[in-house]
Design an enzyme around this catalytic site. Structure first.
Site, PDB file in Angstrom:
ATOM      1  CB  CYS A  36      -0.890  -0.007   1.245  1.00  0.00           C
ATOM      2  SG  CYS A  36      -1.931   1.451   1.346  1.00  0.00           S
ATOM      3  CG  HIS A  52      -2.156  -1.305  -9.677  1.00  0.00           C
ATOM      4  ND1 HIS A  52      -3.025  -0.527  -8.953  1.00  0.00           N
ATOM      5  CD2 HIS A  52      -1.201  -1.713  -8.819  1.00  0.00           C
ATOM      6  CE1 HIS A  52      -2.599  -0.448  -7.699  1.00  0.00           C
ATOM      7  NE2 HIS A  52      -1.497  -1.153  -7.585  1.00  0.00           N
ATOM      8  CD  GLU A  91      -7.207   1.545  -2.903  1.00  0.00           C
ATOM      9  OE1 GLU A  91      -6.898   0.611  -2.134  1.00  0.00           O
ATOM     10  OE2 GLU A  91      -6.927   2.733  -2.678  1.00  0.00           O
ATOM     11  CB  CYS A 144      -4.767   3.910  -5.191  1.00  0.00           C
ATOM     12  SG  CYS A 144      -3.953   2.295  -5.175  1.00  0.00           S
ATOM     13  N   GLY A 166      -1.366   2.592  -7.164  1.00  0.00           N
ATOM     14  CA  GLY A 166      -2.105   2.831  -8.408  1.00  0.00           C
ATOM     15  C   GLY A 166      -1.521   4.003  -9.187  1.00  0.00           C
TER      16      GLY A 166
HETATM   17  N1  LIG Z   1      -6.515  -2.146  -2.184  1.00  0.00           N
HETATM   18  C1  LIG Z   1      -5.159  -2.419  -2.540  1.00  0.00           C
HETATM   19  C2  LIG Z   1      -4.207  -2.179  -1.406  1.00  0.00           C
HETATM   20  C3  LIG Z   1      -4.140  -0.733  -0.958  1.00  0.00           C
HETATM   21  C4  LIG Z   1      -3.463   0.184  -1.973  1.00  0.00           C
HETATM   22  C5  LIG Z   1      -3.336   1.579  -1.418  1.00  0.00           C
HETATM   23  N2  LIG Z   1      -4.513   2.329  -1.352  1.00  0.00           N
HETATM   24  C6  LIG Z   1      -2.173   2.354  -2.015  1.00  0.00           C
HETATM   25  O1  LIG Z   1      -2.080   3.547  -1.695  1.00  0.00           O
HETATM   26  O2  LIG Z   1      -1.342   1.791  -2.700  1.00  0.00           O
HETATM   27  C7  LIG Z   1      -5.018  -3.881  -2.995  1.00  0.00           C
HETATM   28  O3  LIG Z   1      -5.833  -4.740  -2.588  1.00  0.00           O
HETATM   29  O4  LIG Z   1      -4.075  -4.170  -3.740  1.00  0.00           O
END
Ligand SMILES: N[C@@H](CCC[C@H](N)C(=O)O)C(=O)O
Length: 279
Positions: free
Chosen positions: A75, A166, A215, A224, A227
């Site tokens: 994250c 992603h 997400e 994200c 992301g």
């Molecule tokens: N939901 C994501 C994990 C969290 C990513 C986060 N918000 C970031 O800032 O990178 C997943 O399940 O891969």
């Protein structure tokens, strides 16, 4: 037993941070994390992050549960929050300006900068279909500008792993994307066996991109970090942006660079303490 927590956010992507330095096992379960993340009946957050002891010579370990209780590998916004949280924990002084953090995506290195931001060495992007993972291309091929049918529409997608998966698609106007309805269709599409995060990117110019995200395990969030990194890589692979750009998200801006020198991604952004409490 009362458990102390501190709430942080990184450009609106918000987390409950827990001091878990006495054990390598998270002190709350995924089921409890779901309850804590609930915005009506709990504290409210996109995820719960644990500061655990280091492993294999690292300073600390980060683990995170999404708001649906699933455990992602990494994250980006969360690790900036963790870096600041670590400076605030009793007994830890800011004796060095970077930490090595063991994550399920490898060793990540956040660095606290003089202007209060956090710059993170996010490691190298992984581009092969088997690394995402996705069945959209042969296992040892890259997935760049490949058509994908979702909600009766053909989207050209590029897939990038920053440790977590992603799927990026370029659109004319991010504001026009019905994230609530199509986000889950991307997340659960059968071509993504471990589900996926999905980024919709509008190119403003070669150094400024607008992004909205759905997400995996959290739904619509204000930002994200992984992301944003993956989206810059996708932009470069599709020759839509330069190797350094500002990414504008609903919650704020992140600076992302894909270094030609070491092939690593560097993400710079804020991490803000919101409040602390006990549950
Ligand atoms: N939901 C994501 C994990 C969290 C990513 C986060 N918000 C970031 O800032 O990178 C997943 O399940 O891969």
């Amino acid at each position: 037993m009362a458990i102390e927590f501190t709430k942080y956010h990184g450009v609106g992507n918000d987390f409950i941070l827990i001091d878990n330095r006495s054990s390598l096992t998270p002190i709350i379960t995924p089921e409890k994390a779901i309850k804590l993340c609930d915005r009506h009946f709990g504290i409210g957050a996109d995820g719960v992050i644990f500061a655990l002891p280091g492993q294999n010579g690292t300073d600390y370990t980060m683990r995170i549960f999404n708001s649906d209780g699933s455990e992602p590998e990494m994250c980006g916004n969360g690790i900036r929050c963790l870096a600041v949280f670590l400076t605030e924990l009793e007994g830890i002084s800011r004796t060095k300006d970077f930490y090595t953090i063991h994550t399920l995506a490898g060793v990540i290195t956040p660095q606290l900068t003089d202007d209060g931001q956090v710059k993170v060495d996010m490691g190298s992007p992984r581009l092969l279909a088997q690394e995402i993972p996705t069945t959209l291309a042969p296992a040892d091929s890259k997935v760049i500008n490949v058509p994908l049918e979702v909600a009766d529409h053909t989207w050209n997608v590029t897939c990038v792993s920053m440790g977590n998966p992603h799927c990026i698609t370029f659109v004319d106007d991010v504001a026009a994307i019905p994230l609530e309805t199509i986000g889950p269709k991307f997340e659960h599409h059968p071509v993504f066996p471990q589900r996926t995060n999905t980024e919709f990117i509008q190119i403003v110019n070669r150094n400024y991109l607008k992004m909205r995200v759905w997400e995996r395990g959290a739904g619509i969030t204000l930002a994200c970090g992984t992301g944003a990194c993956a989206s810059l890589v996708a932009g470069v692979l599709n020759d839509k942006c330069d190797r350094a750009a500002t990414i504008e998200l609903p919650g704020g801006e992140l600076e992302i660079e894909w270094s030609e020198i070491d092939n690593k991604i560097y993400m710079t952004g804020p991490a803000e303490r919101v409040f602390a409490g006990k549950f």
